[in-house]
Motif scaffolding. Structure first.
Motif, short mmCIF file in Angstrom:
data_model
loop_
_atom_site.label_atom_id
_atom_site.label_comp_id
_atom_site.label_asym_id
_atom_site.label_seq_id
_atom_site.Cartn_x
_atom_site.Cartn_y
_atom_site.Cartn_z
N THR A 177 4.15 -8.52 -4.37
CA THR A 177 3.73 -9.63 -3.50
C THR A 177 2.20 -9.66 -3.40
O THR A 177 1.59 -10.72 -3.48
N ARG A 192 4.07 1.45 0.02
CA ARG A 192 4.34 0.98 1.38
C ARG A 192 4.91 2.13 2.23
O ARG A 192 4.48 2.37 3.34
N ASP A 249 9.08 -15.34 -3.15
CA ASP A 249 9.16 -13.89 -3.08
C ASP A 249 10.63 -13.50 -2.93
O ASP A 249 11.43 -14.26 -2.38
N GLU A 250 10.97 -12.32 -3.41
CA GLU A 250 12.35 -11.81 -3.35
C GLU A 250 13.32 -12.87 -3.88
O GLU A 250 14.32 -13.20 -3.24
MG LIG Z 1 7.28 -8.16 -1.94
#
Ligand SMILES: [Mg+2]
Ligand SMILES: Nc1ncnc2c1ncn2[C@@H]1O[C@H](COP(=O)(O)OP(=O)(O)OP(=O)(O)O)[C@@H](O)[C@H]1O
Length: 400
Positions: A129, A276, A187-188
């Motif tokens: 992203t 993350r 996204d996704e």
């Molecule tokens: Mg993402």
């Protein structure tokens, strides 16, 4: 008093006479009233001037630190409440760690423009992203707000949204420099239904001269082939331990985090290439315990301590099942789920310093046990069975 009351000047005083009862009421002299009115006006004006002077004083006062630079204060305040994953989300390609080849290609696209439709596929937390947002920001600059439509899994992205919102955005006219196109970020995308994906394929073609699509997903095979064939597929891999470690150390420095080497290693171990996860674990340990050391990290992540598992595997290598069993029983009594334990056994085993053939045998047995656990056999007996097999594999007493 009736509205028809007459106002008369009588003997230097105000007097009002009622037309029905003829009664006369006297008031203060007219000149006095005017004097009072003027005095009030002057007081009011002075008061206003006073207030203005106050305001100017606050703004100009050089010692009044926070009010002197309101944007900076607001900026700091805004960022101190952000989770580190957002605070340190890269804004340029240079800041993005890993997957260098893909980033380099995209960076060339961002300069030249005319980007093809792209799909970025890869595991969670590696910068998919982030990369797409960087690309859009660099390509479209100040037009980002008008020329980008971003939809992710938190938005409704059923077939109706594709037919209405996506199509309407694709039809909108936005003036952009040559080589630049509007961008639709999905996204996704692997969580979109097949129907919605089907509805997208024609839109992608019809508006290709004005609009480009940037899709991100974890599993590219969940994107229908028709869309895959309309896009350039870029694959991201997990970040290496050294890449995660370098970034974590940078952030520790910026945030003045107190850490030990084993603490940073523990963060890298628990993240397994997911930036993350690494940042979240770092922030949670820092906020929760102050110092980032291995004990605190494993408490926050609630994972079996890899040192215990390492000891257990060493005991298996020596064929000492009793010692190995004590560790697994201890972990079991601590309440860890069988799946957590087996995943950690695998993570430790694959990095362990041992003979290659034996490591392969160990991993094979760990794999079989994992399959049984996933099938529902999450018992201590299964875990003990694994230890027995590992001991046998290590001492060469029969193969399975
Ligand atoms: Mg993402
Ligand atoms: N390669 C990277 N370099 C620097 N920071 C990164 C990188 N990858 C992830 N991060 C950090 O992790 C956060 C989340 O990254 P991002 O949203 O791009 O992940 P993703 O690959 O899209 O994951 P998902 O598949 O779960 O959507 C970013 O805000 C950033 O702080």
């Amino acid at each position: 008093m009736s509205p028809l009351a007459t106002l008369r000047s009588f003997g230097g005083k105000f007097s009002v006479t009622c037309q029905y009862c003829q009664s006369t009421t006297s008031y203060l002299p007219f000149s006095k009233l005017i004097t009072i009115f003027i005095s009030f006006s002057i007081i009011y004006i002075l008061k206003q001037m006073d207030m203005e002077v106050d305001t100017v004083e606050i703004v100009d006062n050089p010692v009044a630190g926070p009010s002197k630079r309101p944007d900076e204060a607001a900026h700091n305040k805004k960022h101190c409440n952000l989770p580190w994953i957002e605070k340190y989300r890269p804004h340029t390609f240079e800041e993005i760690v890993g997957n260098e080849d893909t980033i380099e290609r995209l960076s060339i696209f961002s300069k030249k423009g005319n980007v093809p439709n792209i799909i970025i596929a890869g595991p969670p937390g590696v910068g998919k992203t982030t990369t797409i947002l960087c690309l859009a920001k660099i390509l479209l600059g100040p037009s980002f707000k008008d020329a980008v439509l971003e939809l992710n899994a938190s938005n409704d992205r059923g077939i109706d949204i594709v037919r209405n919102k996506v199509k309407m955005f694709a039809q909108q006219k936005v003036t952009l420099p040559p080589g630049r196109h509007k961008m639709i970020i999905l996204d996704e995308v692997d969580s979109m239904t097949d129907g919605a994906q089907q509805a997208l394929r024609r839109t992608m073609e019809i508006y290709s001269n004005t609009t480009r699509f940037a899709l991100a997903c974890n599993y590219s095979e969940k994107v229908i082939e028709a869309i895959q064939s309309r896009c350039a597929i870029l694959r991201y891999s997990k970040l290496t331990d050294s890449q995660v470690m370098a970034r974590i150390l940078q952030i520790c420095e910026k945030e003045n985090v107190k850490y030990t080497d084993s603490g940073i290693e523990a963060i890298v171990f628990t993240a397994q290439g997911d930036m993350r996860q690494a940042l979240n674990n770092l922030q949670s340990t820092h906020n929760g315990f102050g110092e980032v050391n291995s004990g605190n990290v494993f408490k926050v992540c609630d994972e079996p301590h890899p040192m215990l598992i390492k000891d257990m595997l060493k005991s298996c290598m020596e064929g000492d099942i009793r010692k190995a069993y004590k560790v697994i029983e201890h972990l079991w009594n601590l309440g860890y789920a069988a799946e957590d334990i087996i995943k950690n056994i695998f993570k430790v085993c694959k990095n362990m310093d041992m003979e290659e053939g034996l490591k392969l045998d160990f991993i094979k047995e760990i794999g079989w046990t994992h399959q049984r656990i996933v099938d529902g056999l999450c018992t201590l007996i299964q875990m003990s069975g694994l230890l027995a097999k590992l001991c046998k594999a290590a001492t060469g007493e029969g193969k399975f």
